[in-house]
Design a protein around this motif. Sequence first.
Motif, PDB file in Angstrom:
ATOM      1  N   ILE A  96     -92.846 -49.850 -55.483  1.00 45.51           N
ATOM      2  CA  ILE A  96     -91.519 -49.296 -55.772  1.00 45.51           C
ATOM      3  C   ILE A  96     -91.704 -48.086 -56.685  1.00 45.51           C
ATOM      4  O   ILE A  96     -92.374 -48.175 -57.714  1.00 45.51           O
ATOM      5  CB  ILE A  96     -90.607 -50.344 -56.428  1.00 45.51           C
ATOM      6  N   THR A  97     -91.094 -46.966 -56.294  1.00 48.52           N
ATOM      7  CA  THR A  97     -91.256 -45.720 -57.036  1.00 48.52           C
ATOM      8  C   THR A  97     -90.009 -45.389 -57.842  1.00 48.52           C
ATOM      9  O   THR A  97     -88.905 -45.378 -57.304  1.00 48.52           O
ATOM     10  CB  THR A  97     -91.550 -44.556 -56.065  1.00 48.52           C
ATOM     11  N   ALA A  98     -90.212 -45.124 -59.110  1.00 41.59           N
ATOM     12  CA  ALA A  98     -89.137 -44.639 -59.981  1.00 41.59           C
ATOM     13  C   ALA A  98     -89.457 -43.194 -60.335  1.00 41.59           C
ATOM     14  O   ALA A  98     -90.544 -42.895 -60.829  1.00 41.59           O
ATOM     15  CB  ALA A  98     -89.044 -45.481 -61.250  1.00 41.59           C
TER      16      ALA A  98
ATOM     17  N   PRO B 215     -88.484 -55.657 -64.430  1.00 36.67           N
ATOM     18  CA  PRO B 215     -87.604 -56.764 -64.054  1.00 36.67           C
ATOM     19  C   PRO B 215     -88.336 -58.106 -64.057  1.00 36.67           C
ATOM     20  O   PRO B 215     -87.718 -59.151 -64.243  1.00 36.67           O
ATOM     21  CB  PRO B 215     -87.141 -56.393 -62.647  1.00 36.67           C
TER      22      PRO B 215
ATOM     23  N   ILE C  79     -87.256 -47.133 -68.266  1.00 39.10           N
ATOM     24  CA  ILE C  79     -87.574 -48.072 -67.187  1.00 39.10           C
ATOM     25  C   ILE C  79     -88.022 -49.370 -67.843  1.00 39.10           C
ATOM     26  O   ILE C  79     -88.909 -49.357 -68.703  1.00 39.10           O
ATOM     27  CB  ILE C  79     -88.724 -47.566 -66.300  1.00 39.10           C
ATOM     28  N   THR C  80     -87.410 -50.472 -67.450  1.00 40.07           N
ATOM     29  CA  THR C  80     -87.848 -51.772 -67.950  1.00 40.07           C
ATOM     30  C   THR C  80     -88.325 -52.620 -66.779  1.00 40.07           C
ATOM     31  O   THR C  80     -87.887 -52.442 -65.644  1.00 40.07           O
ATOM     32  CB  THR C  80     -86.718 -52.502 -68.713  1.00 40.07           C
TER      33      THR C  80
ATOM     34  N   SER D 189     -81.213 -44.767 -60.785  1.00 38.53           N
ATOM     35  CA  SER D 189     -80.732 -46.152 -60.796  1.00 38.53           C
ATOM     36  C   SER D 189     -81.604 -47.085 -61.633  1.00 38.53           C
ATOM     37  O   SER D 189     -81.211 -48.204 -61.926  1.00 38.53           O
ATOM     38  CB  SER D 189     -80.633 -46.686 -59.364  1.00 38.53           C
ATOM     39  N   TYR D 190     -82.784 -46.611 -62.053  1.00 38.23           N
ATOM     40  CA  TYR D 190     -83.668 -47.440 -62.885  1.00 38.23           C
ATOM     41  C   TYR D 190     -83.314 -47.353 -64.358  1.00 38.23           C
ATOM     42  O   TYR D 190     -83.791 -48.132 -65.158  1.00 38.23           O
ATOM     43  CB  TYR D 190     -85.143 -47.065 -62.660  1.00 38.23           C
ATOM     44  N   GLY D 191     -82.491 -46.362 -64.729  1.00 36.69           N
ATOM     45  CA  GLY D 191     -82.048 -46.260 -66.115  1.00 36.69           C
ATOM     46  C   GLY D 191     -82.379 -44.914 -66.736  1.00 36.69           C
ATOM     47  O   GLY D 191     -82.909 -44.014 -66.089  1.00 36.69           O
ATOM     48  N   SER D 192     -82.058 -44.805 -67.987  1.00 36.98           N
ATOM     49  CA  SER D 192     -82.382 -43.609 -68.762  1.00 36.98           C
ATOM     50  C   SER D 192     -82.664 -44.046 -70.184  1.00 36.98           C
ATOM     51  O   SER D 192     -82.281 -45.138 -70.600  1.00 36.98           O
ATOM     52  CB  SER D 192     -81.239 -42.598 -68.710  1.00 36.98           C
TER      53      SER D 192
ATOM     54  N   CYS E 292     -83.935 -41.760 -65.113  1.00 39.84           N
ATOM     55  CA  CYS E 292     -84.671 -42.337 -63.999  1.00 39.84           C
ATOM     56  C   CYS E 292     -83.739 -42.845 -62.908  1.00 39.84           C
ATOM     57  O   CYS E 292     -84.042 -43.811 -62.199  1.00 39.84           O
ATOM     58  CB  CYS E 292     -85.588 -43.451 -64.499  1.00 39.84           C
TER      59      CYS E 292
ATOM     60  N   CYS F   9     -88.413 -40.039 -62.607  1.00 42.35           N
ATOM     61  CA  CYS F   9     -87.699 -39.734 -63.845  1.00 42.35           C
ATOM     62  C   CYS F   9     -87.767 -38.234 -64.117  1.00 42.35           C
ATOM     63  O   CYS F   9     -88.809 -37.610 -63.908  1.00 42.35           O
ATOM     64  CB  CYS F   9     -88.322 -40.478 -65.020  1.00 42.35           C
TER      65      CYS F   9
END
Length: 158
Positions: free
Chosen positions: A141-143, A76, A73-74, A47-50, A45, A145
């Motif tokens: 805010i859109t993530a 915040p 994605i967690t 900058s949101y993570g993997s 994802c 992945c």
Amino acid sequence: MKTTERTTLKRSGLGVLGVLAATTLAMAPVAHAVTPETATLSFDCGSYGSGTATLKATQDGTAATIEVSTDAITAPIPIGANSVRSTLTLDKNGTGTTTFTGSSNPAIPAGGAVSTGPLDGTVAAGDSLEAKSLTVVVFGITAECTATSPQNPGPFVF
């Protein structure tokens, strides 16, 4: 009425009930099943993570749903129920794509993995679907992945 006549009437009455019950069962809608019901894969994802994701699919005729839970994605901050808008794009039969969408989710605590669904879509008998990407929108805010592994144990077959 003689005893034999009553016995014959009882037996024929039971026979009629049996035929009616069998006819009713034959006319009942056929339950459709998707296999596997649960699959896992990895998402990146940006900058949101993997991380990994678990997908759970169900089917009712041509209507299908998929629930997604991913630690890629967690949250915040705490996220209220029904405030995550998601689109899951899947490869369809190896020749195209289809999407499952929804705005349903349980409440997610700060730091918790994102869960979304059920996401709704339409399927046909024999469709083979494998997750390709997931878009999650929270508070505007859109993530985005992208799947980085195939589904395990394999694509959903409806």
